[in-house]
Scaffold this motif. Structure first.
Motif, mmCIF file in Angstrom:
data_model
loop_
_atom_site.group_PDB
_atom_site.id
_atom_site.type_symbol
_atom_site.label_atom_id
_atom_site.label_comp_id
_atom_site.label_asym_id
_atom_site.label_seq_id
_atom_site.Cartn_x
_atom_site.Cartn_y
_atom_site.Cartn_z
ATOM 1 N N ASP A 163 -135.667 136.407 -74.172
ATOM 2 C CA ASP A 163 -136.658 135.335 -74.204
ATOM 3 C C ASP A 163 -137.262 135.147 -72.802
ATOM 4 N N ASN B 180 -139.271 132.874 -71.530
ATOM 5 C CA ASN B 180 -139.178 131.539 -70.952
ATOM 6 C C ASN B 180 -137.802 131.276 -70.363
ATOM 7 N N LEU B 181 -136.796 131.747 -71.087
ATOM 8 C CA LEU B 181 -135.427 131.529 -70.583
ATOM 9 C C LEU B 181 -135.187 132.325 -69.305
ATOM 10 N N ARG C 286 -137.317 133.032 -67.097
ATOM 11 C CA ARG C 286 -138.006 132.294 -66.033
ATOM 12 C C ARG C 286 -137.186 131.060 -65.615
ATOM 13 N N LEU C 287 -136.654 130.338 -66.627
ATOM 14 C CA LEU C 287 -135.856 129.132 -66.345
ATOM 15 C C LEU C 287 -134.608 129.489 -65.529
ATOM 16 N N SER D 20 -135.414 130.522 -61.885
ATOM 17 C CA SER D 20 -135.738 129.461 -60.939
ATOM 18 C C SER D 20 -134.535 128.550 -60.688
ATOM 19 N N GLU D 21 -133.758 128.274 -61.724
ATOM 20 C CA GLU D 21 -132.603 127.384 -61.558
ATOM 21 C C GLU D 21 -131.514 128.033 -60.707
ATOM 22 N N ALA E 124 -126.757 131.744 -77.884
ATOM 23 C CA ALA E 124 -127.055 130.592 -78.738
ATOM 24 C C ALA E 124 -126.039 130.509 -79.872
ATOM 25 N N LYS F 261 -125.535 128.577 -75.081
ATOM 26 C CA LYS F 261 -126.790 128.210 -74.415
ATOM 27 C C LYS F 261 -127.100 126.735 -74.602
ATOM 28 N N SER F 262 -127.498 126.102 -73.519
ATOM 29 C CA SER F 262 -127.854 124.685 -73.584
ATOM 30 C C SER F 262 -128.879 124.391 -72.494
ATOM 31 N N ALA F 263 -129.692 123.354 -72.737
ATOM 32 C CA ALA F 263 -130.661 122.933 -71.732
ATOM 33 C C ALA F 263 -129.941 122.391 -70.501
ATOM 34 N N ASP F 264 -128.726 121.969 -70.729
ATOM 35 C CA ASP F 264 -127.905 121.520 -69.600
ATOM 36 C C ASP F 264 -127.265 122.762 -68.980
ATOM 37 N N LYS G 144 -123.750 127.143 -64.548
ATOM 38 C CA LYS G 144 -123.670 127.246 -63.079
ATOM 39 C C LYS G 144 -122.214 127.157 -62.608
#
Lengths: 121, 491
Positions: free
Chosen positions: A10, A12-13, A15-16, A19-20, A81, A100-103, A108
């Motif tokens: 994915d 978008n993932l 990219r996320l 950057s994170e 996921a 997988k989570s938005a958190d 990390k």
């Protein structure tokens, strides 16, 4: 600076995560499938691989198996996921399994933990 | 007409009269027999016909039939007085009542009284081993011919009847008529005049044989009827089981299809949620505190968190369609649930009390499913006790089942919500997904157990889970599981 290879189909993932994780001070390599990940591991020797499991063509479990066979010291964290893959014995070979989570805090933390234990060893 | 002719005529008239009387009796007995499908009642009708004064007029009559194992020929029923004293009393009463045979036959529904009891005690002691080939009474039965016994002898066979049999019966003189069908022997009809000692006439013997044939047909009819009734019941039961299994199967298939679709959808949703929520968090972190857009970003972050939890619950809901049963120690399972929720228990200032029967056997359950169900119930209990309280989990054995009772001292469930409590997506909580209790209901349904609850508003709620110790002992579950319509429901 530790290098982490993030493998996810994915865009978008990718990219996320890039950057994170860069914000955490890591150098990030990206791959969109398992085959590309194997090439990058061979070419760049990252310190850690964060691997999505369900991907077209070479999936995460297959890619991880090949990485572990060829470069047994590269740690792999599976990031999926799906929780059902936890029951697959192949995942036992991974250094971590994150749903997988938005958190992103659990991911990390797991990265830090795995890198620390590898540095200590 | 000379004296000889007159006497001939008189005896012919007497004989016709007797024939008419016999036919009348037979007719009355046949009519009475047609009205019953109960073997014992049919036998009583026949015996009443044999013994009633207006019938054949024997003092006593006994029916001997083969037992169900075909090992013994044994006295099944008898009618008549047990002793001469009894006889005098009974016959006096009968005379006083002026009962006709039909009245007597129709009154047969009544239960056994004392004299029935005494005579039947004699009947039950009459036993002949069917394998005893030399037994003279069995020979009579196999001969299909009625005969008379005189002083313990069967004249035409030239054989003596076993002494013990005669002692129990109390007489050596009686009439015997075999009970038989075309393909097998059923037993013997025995009648005597042990009380009045009146000799038995050959004409009576013939009538007794006709009675015996009617009796054989009646016995066969009642047996066929019983067999048929048993088959009908079995068939109905089989149909019911089949229907229940079919419903269960259809439900499983439907659930598994829905489950697979839900799982697929949930996974598909999860990936974009990670992007949305992940970037929203990143933006939130990099936005100055005084920026008014922070509040809107915060809304995105918390809504995504809520959606992610919904996805988790949908996935756990869809996973429960296929249970895997293994013997599980319920005490450890409950303990592990409490440990998993330790933080929440402490945060809500809830005191957990666990009371598990010490010798509780292992229970065949799908461990992860039951853990999920208990987790959901405990989470609900904690949510109901935000101001603190007591959580009690009890488990005990009850026959071939185990009952787990989980009580809280929380706010209780409003009666208007009882009907919908186990429906998916029903919730009273602000952030709830409405799948918690639906999952519990589904898990218990899968285990073919039962789930019920008691609730008193502002006092607390108790959920009772009942499970079979072994899955093969669990009943086939009725259909509804999710949409419950009453407070106490088997699922």
């Amino acid at each position: 600076m530790k290098t982490i290879l993030v493998v996810d189909d994915d865009r978008n993932l990718r990219r996320l995560y890039k950057s994170e994780l860069e914000a955490e001070g890591y150098r990030i390599l990206l791959a969109e499938n398992g085959a590309r990940a194997i090439d990058l591991v061979n070419d760049e020797s990252p310190d850690l691989v964060v691997m999505d499991v369900r991907m077209p063509e070479t999936d995460g479990l297959e890619a991880m198996a090949r990485i572990l066979r060829e470069r047994s010291r590269t740690p792999v964290i599976l990031n999926s996921a799906y929780s059902c893959y936890k029951d697959n014995f192949l995942t036992w070979a991974a250094d971590g399994y994150i749903i997988k989570s938005a958190d992103l805090v659990p991911l990390k933390e797991k990265i830090r933990e795995v890198l620390c234990s590898r540095t200590a060893a | 007409m000379d004296a000889h002719g007159s006497s001939q005529l008189g005896s012919a008239a007497a004989s016709s009269e007797r024939r008419i009387a016999e036919l009348t009796i037979l007719y009355e007995v046949s009519c009475a027999l047609q009205k019953t499908v109960d073997e014992e009642k049919a036998l009583r009708i026949i015996l009443a016909g044999v013994t009633a004064g207006r019938g054949l007029g024997f003092n006593r009559a006994f029916v001997l039939l083969a037992d169900s194992n075909e090992e013994w020929l044994e006295g099944r029923l008898a009618v008549g007085p047990a002793s001469p004293e009894d006889a005098a009393r009974i016959w006096r009463e009968m005379r006083e009542k002026h009962q006709t045979l039909e009245e007597l036959l129709n009154s047969i529904d009544h239960s056994m009284d004392q004299e029935d009891f005494d005579i039947n005690e004699i009947a039950f002691r009459l036993r002949i081993r069917l394998s005893d080939r030399e037994n003279v009474l069995l020979k009579v039965m196999h001969s299909h011919q009625a005969c008379l016994a005189h002083d313990g002898w069967i004249g035409y066979l030239g054989s003596r009847i076993e002494k013990q049999f005669l002692e129990i019966l109390g007489t050596g003189s009686f009439a015997l008529a075999p009970l038989y069908l075309a393909d097998r022997d059923l037993g013997l009809l025995l009648a005597d005049n042990a009380i009045t000692k009146v000799p038995i006439e050959l004409a009576n013997l013939r009538t007794l044989q006709i009675f015996a044939q009617a009796a054989s047909a009646a016995i066969e009819n009642t047996r066929l009827y019983e067999e048929l009734a048993a088959k009908v019941i079995l068939r109905e039961k089989t149909n019911l089981t089949l229907r229940e299994s079919q419903d269960h199967l259809l439900r499983s298939v439907r659930l598994s299809t829905i489950g697979k679709m839900a799982a697929l959808l949930a996974h598909e949703i999860r990936t974009p949620l990670v992007s949305i929520g992940g970037f929203a968090r990143k933006m939130l972190r990099s936005t100055p505190l005084e920026d008014p857009r922070r509040e809107e970003m915060q809304i995105i972050v918390s809504e995504v968190t809520h959606l992610e939890r919904l996805v988790d619950e949908v996935l756990s809901f869809s996973r429960i369609a296929h249970p895997e049963y293994k013997p599980v120690d319920i005490a450890s399972l409950i303990q592990s649930v409490i440990i998993a929720l330790q933080d929440e228990i402490e945060k809500n200032a809830v005191k957990p009390i666990i009371d598990i029967e010490s010798s509780l056997p292992l229970v065949e359950v799908d461990e992860s499913q039951l853990r999920q169900a208990l987790l959901n119930l405990v989470t609900n209990a904690l949510d109901a006790m935000t101001g603190g309280g007591t959580l009690t989990i009890k488990a005990c054995r009850d026959g071939s089942c185990i009952e787990i009772a989980l009580s809280d001292t929380g706010i209780g469930i409003c009666p208007e919500n009882w009907d919908r409590l186990f429906s998916p997506f029903f919730t009273t909580k602000v952030t709830g997904t409405g799948l918690g209790l639906a999952v519990v209901s589904q898990v218990i349904h899968n285990h073919r157990g039962s789930l019920r609850f008691d609730s008193i508003p502002n006092r607390g709620t108790t959920f009772y889970i009942r499970l079979a110790l072994h899955q093969e002992d669990a009943p086939v579950a009725p259909v509804p599981a999710n949409v419950e319509t009453s407070q106490e429901t088997r699922i």
